[in-house]
Design a protein around this motif. Structure first.
Motif, mmCIF file in Angstrom:
data_model
loop_
_atom_site.group_PDB
_atom_site.id
_atom_site.type_symbol
_atom_site.label_atom_id
_atom_site.label_comp_id
_atom_site.label_asym_id
_atom_site.label_seq_id
_atom_site.Cartn_x
_atom_site.Cartn_y
_atom_site.Cartn_z
ATOM 1 N N ASP A 211 0.974 -0.774 0.108
ATOM 2 C CA ASP A 211 0.127 0.091 -0.243
ATOM 3 C C ASP A 211 0.632 0.756 -0.090
ATOM 4 O O ASP A 211 1.833 1.510 1.464
ATOM 5 N N LEU A 212 0.786 1.935 -1.107
ATOM 6 C CA LEU A 212 2.094 2.796 -1.234
ATOM 7 C C LEU A 212 1.959 4.402 0.274
ATOM 8 O O LEU A 212 2.542 4.719 0.125
ATOM 9 N N VAL A 216 4.703 5.051 2.680
ATOM 10 C CA VAL A 216 5.073 6.278 3.243
ATOM 11 C C VAL A 216 5.456 6.004 4.373
ATOM 12 O O VAL A 216 6.449 7.174 4.350
ATOM 13 N N ALA A 217 3.799 6.838 4.992
ATOM 14 C CA ALA A 217 3.577 7.045 6.295
ATOM 15 C C ALA A 217 4.867 6.394 7.318
ATOM 16 O O ALA A 217 5.140 7.033 7.786
ATOM 17 N N PRO A 235 -5.311 6.679 -10.814
ATOM 18 C CA PRO A 235 -5.065 6.307 -9.330
ATOM 19 C C PRO A 235 -3.788 5.937 -7.891
ATOM 20 O O PRO A 235 -3.645 6.280 -6.993
ATOM 21 N N VAL A 236 -2.654 5.754 -9.592
ATOM 22 C CA VAL A 236 -1.651 5.493 -8.600
ATOM 23 C C VAL A 236 -1.141 7.700 -8.498
ATOM 24 O O VAL A 236 -0.350 8.147 -7.103
ATOM 25 N N GLY A 237 -1.329 7.978 -9.427
ATOM 26 C CA GLY A 237 -1.141 9.886 -8.733
ATOM 27 C C GLY A 237 -1.944 10.151 -8.261
ATOM 28 O O GLY A 237 -1.044 10.891 -7.073
ATOM 29 N N ALA A 243 -0.230 10.493 0.307
ATOM 30 C CA ALA A 243 0.544 10.297 0.347
ATOM 31 C C ALA A 243 1.128 11.132 0.914
ATOM 32 O O ALA A 243 2.231 11.611 1.932
ATOM 33 N N LEU A 244 1.526 12.577 0.521
ATOM 34 C CA LEU A 244 2.449 13.644 0.868
ATOM 35 C C LEU A 244 1.773 14.383 1.814
ATOM 36 O O LEU A 244 0.245 14.219 2.752
#
Ligand SMILES: NC(=O)c1ccc[n+]([C@@H]2O[C@H](COP(=O)([O-])OP(=O)(O)OC[C@H]3O[C@@H](n4cnc5c(N)ncnc54)[C@H](OP(=O)(O)O)[C@@H]3O)[C@@H](O)[C@H]2O)c1
Length: 358
Positions: A211-212, A216-217, A235-237, A243-244
């Protein structure tokens, strides 16, 4: 030596599937006008964007029939028009053939000879291979501009990127290491993870089984990641934006996930309005063509020479391309869009002279 008069060129008759509309033609060798040089092309890549131009799905459209290949090549200067001081006949050069937007149309590169504006010509040393030189002006320049100009990522900061195994992605990783920037790299295949780690990617996330947003978190902790570049979109973008950290910024420079779609309504990045509004995140685009159209020619050549020096100084290594003669274009084009295709397909021309009419 008599002046060559005819040459081979790969010409698109109109928009459509590249293998349907491209034909090998014999054309007259053009003559350079004021401020132009005639270049004997040695090698020129096939970028996915070249194919989108032919499908009529890119940000500009040439007048058809048009020679294919709208990006870059390496070759030698064969003749000079007036007002080309500083350039010499015989010099080995890179041509940044990317058409400026807004700006005039430029010659396609999938031909044995082309005329190029002197502002788009950069001398390169013989130590640089044809494969590296012919790929200098698009992907490495894009990587440099994204990291150092568009986002100004600083030493110690995190940079999140998608399609890390792409040519641009690999160059971003190397540049980040050179600058002391830490990278979180998203790939779609588990098989690509080890390669990205070996290249120096600090962290790798594989969307096949991870899970992207959660990863990232975990990686960046409470302060999060504030800067990202994305060339997948869809959806990836959207996940990258999600995630930012609040106030974070993603620069979208490609839409790989949408490449084979023809419905414009499907070419989207489904962002969450809450995150854009309440977390004041920014999503904006970068396009090299618009950069060329809005940058002074001398500044553009300067940025290109920065890239050349990074590559000749071995801070950046451009993945080796895979050579094809022009007449094997159907095979080269199929390979360009095949998954896990490895080296970028390049059209290469043997040294020698073009044909003559008489
Ligand atoms: N905006 C600009 O000015 C600009 C300038 C340069 C490049 N670009 C764009 O940057 C992107 C990369 O170009 P490149 O020449 O570096 O590409 P490339 O070397 O041909 O590599 C393509 C990469 O994208 C991955 N990929 C393909 N489809 C994908 C999908 N649906 N989801 C996730 N990953 C996917 C492939 O993964 P696999 O290894 O798994 O096949 C491969 O690693 C392209 O979209 C290109 O148009 C834009």
């Amino acid at each position: 030596m008599p002046t060559p008069r005819t040459m081979s060129a790969l010409v698109a008759q109109g928009t459509g599937e590249p293998s349907d509309v491209l034909r090998l033609e014999t054309r007259p060798v053009p003559a350079p006008g004021p401020g132009q040089a005639l270049i004997r092309v040695k090698a020129t890549p096939i970028h996915a964007s070249d194919l989108h131009v032919l499908r009529g799905r890119y940000g500009f459209s040439p007048d058809f029939p048009a020679v294919g290949g709208n990006m870059e090549c390496v070759g030698r200067i064969e003749a000079l028009g007036p007002d080309t001081g500083g350039l010499r006949i015989g010099e080995r050069v890179v041509v940044a053939a990317v058409p400026a937007v807004p700006g005039p149309a430029l010659a396609g590169t999938w031909q044995e000879y082309l005329v190029a504006d002197r502002h788009r010509i950069l001398p390169v040393p013989d130590s640089l291979s044809d494969s590296s030189a012919c790929q200098l002006a698009v992907n490495p320049l894009t990587a440099l501009l994204l990291v150092t100009r568009e986002l100004d990522v600083r030493q110690g900061e995190w940079l999140l990127q998608t399609a890390a195994g792409s040519t641009v992605g690999r160059l971003v990783i190397q540049l980040a290491r050179h600058l002391g920037v830490r990278t979180i790299n998203v790939v779609r295949r588990r098989g690509a993870v080890e390669e990205i780690e070996a290249l120096g990617g600090d962290e790798v996330i594989c969307t096949e089984d991870e899970d992207l947003v959660r990863r990232v978190a975990d990686i960046a902790g409470p302060s999060g990641v504030r800067k990202a570049v994305d060339c997948v979109a869809g959806p990836v973008g959207a996940q990258v934006s999600k995630a930012l950290a609040p106030g974070g910024e993603v620069v979208v420079y490609g839409a790989l996930s949408t490449h084979r779609q023809t419905d414009p309504a499907a070419l989207t990045i489904p962002l969450q309005a809450r995150s854009v509004i309440y977390e004041t995140k920014t999503v904006r685009g970068f396009w090299l063509n618009r950069w060329f159209g809005t940058t002074e020619p001398a500044d553009a050549l300067h940025a290109l020479s920065e890239v050349r020096d990074l590559v000749t100084g071995e801070a950046l290594t451009i993945p080796q391309g895979r050579p094809f003669p022009l007449d094997r274009f159907p095979e080269a084009i199929t390979l360009t869009e095949s998954p896990a295709h490895g080296g970028k397909p390049l059209f290469v021309f043997e040294d020698g002279q073009a044909g003559t009419d008489g």
